[in-house]
Design a protein around this motif. Structure first.
Motif, short mmCIF file in Angstrom:
data_model
loop_
_atom_site.label_atom_id
_atom_site.label_comp_id
_atom_site.label_asym_id
_atom_site.label_seq_id
_atom_site.Cartn_x
_atom_site.Cartn_y
_atom_site.Cartn_z
N ALA A 145 29.84 28.08 39.44
CA ALA A 145 28.86 28.82 39.58
C ALA A 145 27.51 28.68 40.07
O ALA A 145 26.74 28.16 39.41
N GLY A 187 38.57 33.48 44.88
CA GLY A 187 38.60 34.46 43.60
C GLY A 187 38.58 33.78 42.46
O GLY A 187 38.90 34.29 41.25
N VAL A 188 38.42 32.35 42.39
CA VAL A 188 38.54 31.71 41.18
C VAL A 188 37.04 31.76 40.32
O VAL A 188 35.89 31.54 41.13
N VAL A 189 37.02 32.12 39.20
CA VAL A 189 35.87 32.30 38.36
C VAL A 189 35.44 31.15 37.35
O VAL A 189 36.44 30.56 36.71
N VAL A 190 34.29 30.74 37.33
CA VAL A 190 33.82 29.79 36.06
C VAL A 190 32.71 30.41 35.50
O VAL A 190 31.82 31.47 35.76
N GLY A 191 32.52 29.72 34.32
CA GLY A 191 31.17 30.24 33.47
C GLY A 191 31.44 29.48 32.00
O GLY A 191 31.93 28.20 31.96
N ALA A 192 31.14 30.15 31.07
CA ALA A 192 31.37 29.48 29.70
C ALA A 192 31.64 30.70 28.60
O ALA A 192 31.44 31.81 28.91
N SER A 251 32.17 36.03 22.68
CA SER A 251 31.29 36.22 24.01
C SER A 251 31.63 35.49 25.05
O SER A 251 32.01 34.12 24.89
N SER A 252 31.33 35.89 26.38
CA SER A 252 31.66 34.71 27.43
C SER A 252 30.65 35.25 28.62
O SER A 252 30.07 36.30 28.54
N SER A 253 30.59 34.72 29.54
CA SER A 253 29.68 34.67 30.69
C SER A 253 30.04 34.07 31.93
O SER A 253 30.50 32.71 31.97
N ALA A 254 30.21 34.82 32.94
CA ALA A 254 30.81 34.27 34.53
C ALA A 254 29.26 34.03 35.21
O ALA A 254 28.56 34.67 35.19
N THR A 255 29.64 32.88 35.84
CA THR A 255 28.38 32.34 36.55
C THR A 255 28.75 32.27 38.14
O THR A 255 27.71 32.32 38.91
N ALA A 256 29.81 32.16 38.52
CA ALA A 256 30.02 31.90 39.93
C ALA A 256 31.57 32.26 40.30
O ALA A 256 32.48 32.22 39.26
N VAL A 257 31.72 32.66 41.61
CA VAL A 257 33.12 32.96 42.03
C VAL A 257 33.32 32.39 43.42
O VAL A 257 32.28 32.48 44.17
#
Length: 378
Positions: free
Chosen positions: A347, A221-226, A211-217
């Motif tokens: 994010a 267009g760079v995306v972060v998360g966990a 699993s993974s989850s994106a929190t912000a962009v």
């Protein structure tokens, strides 16, 4: 005390006196035993926040040289989630029936209910420079789907769909209308997604786990998360548009979660090591870890002016506060190796989102918060 029990400490200086830059007299103007958290901040220094009364009631507020109460949609509680450069605020508020409804607040206007996708509830999670709002809402069949409004925040909600499963959640949106969040696959596992206008929803993959989850962009267009790793740990990541890069590996221990990124690509997030909570910043090619006991207790956002906002923990309650990202702590890795991996780096958040219908509610679990929303019994 605000019901966000995961401790996050940010930007302390080991061995050097450190203090968070205060918004004004500490907090957001709360009184007595009320608690406060700064949720998001724009380049103009306007702050979207939450004040919680001793009874537990939460109020959405805006700090703009003075405290502005945003009210509700007829119910008792409300909270903010984001603010754009124009001072437009997105969040959620209860209506007279006790349903949570996504809202947008614009200066001089009353709070506007964004509606749903056919069900009873919706939650506002992010807002762009132009006023485009994103979040998630009940559909007519009882599942949450990610939504977006029109480019200026008007019109009916648009269902962004899923990655083959039943649910999805939007967490952030940039100036170009690029949306990120989390969506379920056919097998039920959640994946970080990026949604581009005209291209639809794309699975960003994982760091080898399920699993993974994106929190912000950000606007690049760079995306972060966990993401889960093969050994079932969670590591903060940055996705540069080509590949997912493991920021947790640079830290080298614990479970880590990236929570925010600004226009310059500077990242903030948290680390869990057993019961201890630490925080990190990735800035100018260096990963810096901040031990517990210094700086902010909760970190929620970082703006273009390098101000980081969240809350201190004072007298057994949260108190909204800010500090500057340039404060130093323990540098764990140099910059050149990371710069070679990514062009631009990081994010409500919002972190890993879990839907638990058996509790008649949802749990938003992120690097710096767990919030439980209760649904009315139908």
């Amino acid at each position: 005390m605000l019901r966000m029990p995961i401790a996050v400490v940010l930007f302390g200086i080991a061995g050097v006196a450190s203090s968070a830059q205060q918004l004004h007299p500490p907090g957001l103007g709360e009184r007595g035993n009320e608690a406060s958290i700064a949720v998001d901040i724009n380049a103009a220094g306007q702050v979207a926040g939450i004040i919680e009364e001793e009874s537990g009631r939460q109020r959405a507020v805006l700090w703009n040289k003075r405290l502005i109460e945003l009210g509700t949609l007829g119910g008792s509680d409300s909270f903010t989630k984001g603010i754009n450069i124009g001072g437009d605020v997105v969040g959620s508020a209860q209506d007279s029936d006790g349903h949570w409804r996504a809202f947008v607040y614009r200066a001089g206007l009353s709070m506007r209910d964004l509606g749903t996708l056919g069900g009873g509830s919706s939650y506002g999670m992010g807002i762009s420079r132009s006023g485009q709002a994103v979040g998630f809402a009940d559909t007519s069949d009882g599942y949450f789907h990610a939504f977006t409004t029109g480019p200026t925040g008007d019109g009916p909600l648009v269902d962004l769909g899923t990655l083959g499963g039943n649910i999805s959640y939007a967490a952030g949106v940039n100036t170009d209308g690029v949306i990120v969040g989390t969506a379920a696959l056919v097998d039920g596992y959640r994946r970080a997604f990026i949604y581009r206008p005209g291209a639809g929803m794309k699975d960003l993959g994982t760091l080898g786990g399920r699993s993974s989850s994106a929190t912000a962009v950000n606007d690049s267009g760079v995306v972060v998360g966990a993401s889960e790793t093969p050994d079932r740990h969670w590591h903060a990541f940055v996705h540069d548009g080509k590949k997912m890069v493991d920021l947790g590996a640079l830290i080298g221990y614990g479970n880590s979660f990236a929570t925010a990124i600004n226009a310059a690509g500077h990242v903030v997030g948290s680390i869990r090591v057993g019961d201890e909570r630490r925080s990190f910043v990735y800035r100018d090619g260096k990963m810096t870890v901040h031990p517990g006991g210094y700086g902010l207790y909760l970190v929620n956002s970082i703006n273009a002016e390098e101000l980081v906002i969240g809350a201190k923990y004072v007298g057994k309650k949260f108190e909204a506060s800010t500090m500057h990202s340039a404060q130093r702590a323990v540098v764990t890795h140099g910059g050149n190796d990371m710069v070679m991996l990514i062009v631009a780096v990081l994010a409500a958040t919002t972190g890993i989102v879990i839907y638990r219908r058996r509790y008649r509610g949802i749990v938003l679990e992120g690097a710096n918060r767990i919030i439980r929303f209760k649904f009315p019994q139908n």
